[in-house]
Scaffold this active site. Structure first.
Site, short mmCIF file in Angstrom:
data_model
loop_
_atom_site.label_atom_id
_atom_site.label_comp_id
_atom_site.label_asym_id
_atom_site.label_seq_id
_atom_site.Cartn_x
_atom_site.Cartn_y
_atom_site.Cartn_z
CE LYS A 159 60.02 10.16 34.67
NZ LYS A 159 59.97 10.54 35.98
CE1 TYR A 193 61.38 7.66 32.36
CE2 TYR A 193 62.17 8.97 30.34
CZ TYR A 193 61.99 8.70 31.80
OH TYR A 193 62.46 9.72 32.79
N1 LIG Z 1 69.01 10.46 34.30
C1 LIG Z 1 68.27 11.41 33.34
O1 LIG Z 1 68.52 11.53 32.10
C2 LIG Z 1 66.78 11.63 33.64
C3 LIG Z 1 66.28 12.65 32.54
C4 LIG Z 1 65.07 13.26 33.21
C5 LIG Z 1 64.15 12.55 33.95
N2 LIG Z 1 64.75 11.76 34.90
C6 LIG Z 1 64.21 11.36 36.10
O2 LIG Z 1 64.67 11.55 37.36
C7 LIG Z 1 64.27 10.76 38.36
C8 LIG Z 1 65.83 10.17 38.87
O3 LIG Z 1 66.42 9.35 37.97
P1 LIG Z 1 67.98 9.22 37.89
O4 LIG Z 1 68.43 9.88 36.65
O5 LIG Z 1 68.53 9.74 39.09
O6 LIG Z 1 68.20 7.71 37.86
P2 LIG Z 1 68.78 6.54 38.83
O7 LIG Z 1 70.28 7.04 39.03
O8 LIG Z 1 68.77 5.31 38.13
O9 LIG Z 1 68.20 6.63 40.30
C9 LIG Z 1 66.72 6.22 40.50
C10 LIG Z 1 66.47 6.11 41.76
O10 LIG Z 1 64.88 5.70 41.71
C11 LIG Z 1 64.89 4.61 42.77
N3 LIG Z 1 63.86 3.88 42.34
C12 LIG Z 1 63.75 2.92 41.23
N4 LIG Z 1 62.56 2.35 41.47
C13 LIG Z 1 61.88 2.34 42.48
C14 LIG Z 1 61.04 1.88 43.47
N5 LIG Z 1 60.27 1.11 42.62
N6 LIG Z 1 60.70 2.23 44.53
C15 LIG Z 1 61.53 3.22 44.98
N7 LIG Z 1 62.50 3.89 44.44
C16 LIG Z 1 62.76 3.43 43.25
C17 LIG Z 1 66.21 4.10 43.01
O11 LIG Z 1 66.53 3.23 43.87
P3 LIG Z 1 66.40 1.67 44.25
O12 LIG Z 1 66.91 1.03 43.24
O13 LIG Z 1 67.03 1.51 45.68
O14 LIG Z 1 64.95 1.49 44.49
C18 LIG Z 1 67.13 5.34 42.56
O15 LIG Z 1 67.35 5.90 43.77
C19 LIG Z 1 63.29 9.67 37.45
O16 LIG Z 1 62.04 10.04 37.79
C20 LIG Z 1 63.74 9.92 35.93
O17 LIG Z 1 62.91 9.41 35.40
C21 LIG Z 1 66.01 11.21 34.77
#
Ligand SMILES: NC(=O)c1ccc[n+]([C@@H]2O[C@H](COP(=O)([O-])OP(=O)(O)OC[C@H]3O[C@@H](n4cnc5c(N)ncnc54)[C@H](OP(=O)(O)O)[C@@H]3O)[C@@H](O)[C@H]2O)c1
Length: 258
Positions: free
Chosen positions: A162, A158
């Site tokens: 990133k 991961y």
């Molecule tokens: N939560 C954290 O602590 C955190 C921290 C730093 C960065 N981030 C980043 O923030 C972003 C969003 O994460 P989140 O925290 O909102 O997680 P989340 O609640 O799990 O949402 C992830 C989203 O990505 C979509 N997704 C996953 N695989 C996909 C694919 N192959 N094609 C299209 N859509 C896809 C999912 O939709 P479907 O399953 O419907 O496809 C969902 O809408 C990510 O890039 C993550 O790395 C998160």
């Protein structure tokens, strides 16, 4: 002068949950028209109906797996005329799987993280940015992570993906320096979304332990930052915004009141 989002077209990947869904809400509240994409079409359709009704904006829900290069290109080339001029691309879809050491990470998890987090970002950039360049107008906002700036044990793949998003963001900004386009990253720390449920493959106890004893960020905190970046005046290019919960100091240092 701030950039007005009214009647702008914003393409958001991963809008069916978490940060992407919150971005859809905040951009709609600001009057932008949206293309919201993810794999779970039913969730997108519900969100589109809700937001269109509440904010009187146009919303196009599109099922798209960002890993699919051909589908990304086809989706963008076949957009209805009203949605063709994309002003802002929010590359948000992403995921982490497991906490294995680098040398013990399963093949499928490695492929899924690399294909989603790196190739997914590239697929949308390559499908959308050429038109932005032709119009000399647009903003790419990549959701990276504190894991794009620091490594931590049990997150090697991961973190690598990133770090790649950070590098792609920097290179793209350099590639476009002689244009009016802007390229930004947002690098959050712990955000309480479905992210940890995905990481621990549905294990609720392990997922909730990630947020135990501290007030983690919520998706709206990041969406507010994305809107701030997007509404900054045209001469302002926010390169990277690192956002942590109050009790998180780095990728590995979190204070918990347990
Ligand atoms: N939560 C954290 O602590 C955190 C921290 C730093 C960065 N981030 C980043 O923030 C972003 C969003 O994460 P989140 O925290 O909102 O997680 P989340 O609640 O799990 O949402 C992830 C989203 O990505 C979509 N997704 C996953 N695989 C996909 C694919 N192959 N094609 C299209 N859509 C896809 C999912 O939709 P479907 O399953 O419907 O496809 C969902 O809408 C990510 O890039 C993550 O790395 C998160």
């Amino acid at each position: 002068m701030k950039t007005d989002l009214k009647h702008k077209t914003v393409f958001i990947t991963g809008a069916s949950a978490g940060i992407g869904e919150a971005c859809a809400l905040e951009f709609a509240r600001a009057g932008a028209n949206l293309i919201i994409s993810a794999r779970r079409q039913a969730k997108l359709e519900r969100l589109a109906t809700d937001l269109a009704l509440k904010y009187s904006v146009e919303i196009l829900p599109l099922q798209l797996d960002v890993r699919d290069t051909g589908a990304a290109a086809k989706t963008i080339s076949e957009l209805p005329a009203a949605f063709r001029n994309i002003d802002i691309l929010v590359n948000n879809a992403g995921l982490v799987l497991g906490t294995e050491k680098v040398h013990e990470t399963p093949d499928l998890d490695i492929d899924t993280m690399i294909d989603t987090n790196i190739k997914g970002v590239l697929n949308l950039i390559r499908a959308i940015v050429p038109r932005m360049v032709a119009d000399n107008h647009g903003h790419v906002i990549n959701i990276s992570s504190i894991a794009g700036l620091e490594a931590y044990p049990g997150g090697g793949i991961y973190c690598a993906t990133k770090h790649a998003v950070t590098a792609i963001t920097k290179s793209l900004r350099m590639d476009l320096v002689d244009t009016d386009l802007r390229v930004s990253a947002i690098s959050p720390g712990l955000v309480n979304t479905e992210f940890s449920m995905v990481r621990f493959k549905g294990d609720v106890d392990k997922a909730s332990a990630v947020y135990a004893g501290l007030e983690a960020l919520v998706a709206k905190d990041i969406a507010d930052a994305v809107v701030y970046v997007a509404t900054s005046p045209a001469h302002v290019q926010i390169a990277d915004m690192v956002i942590l919960a109050n009790k998180q100091a780095s990728a590995t240092l979190v204070h918990r009141d347990l």
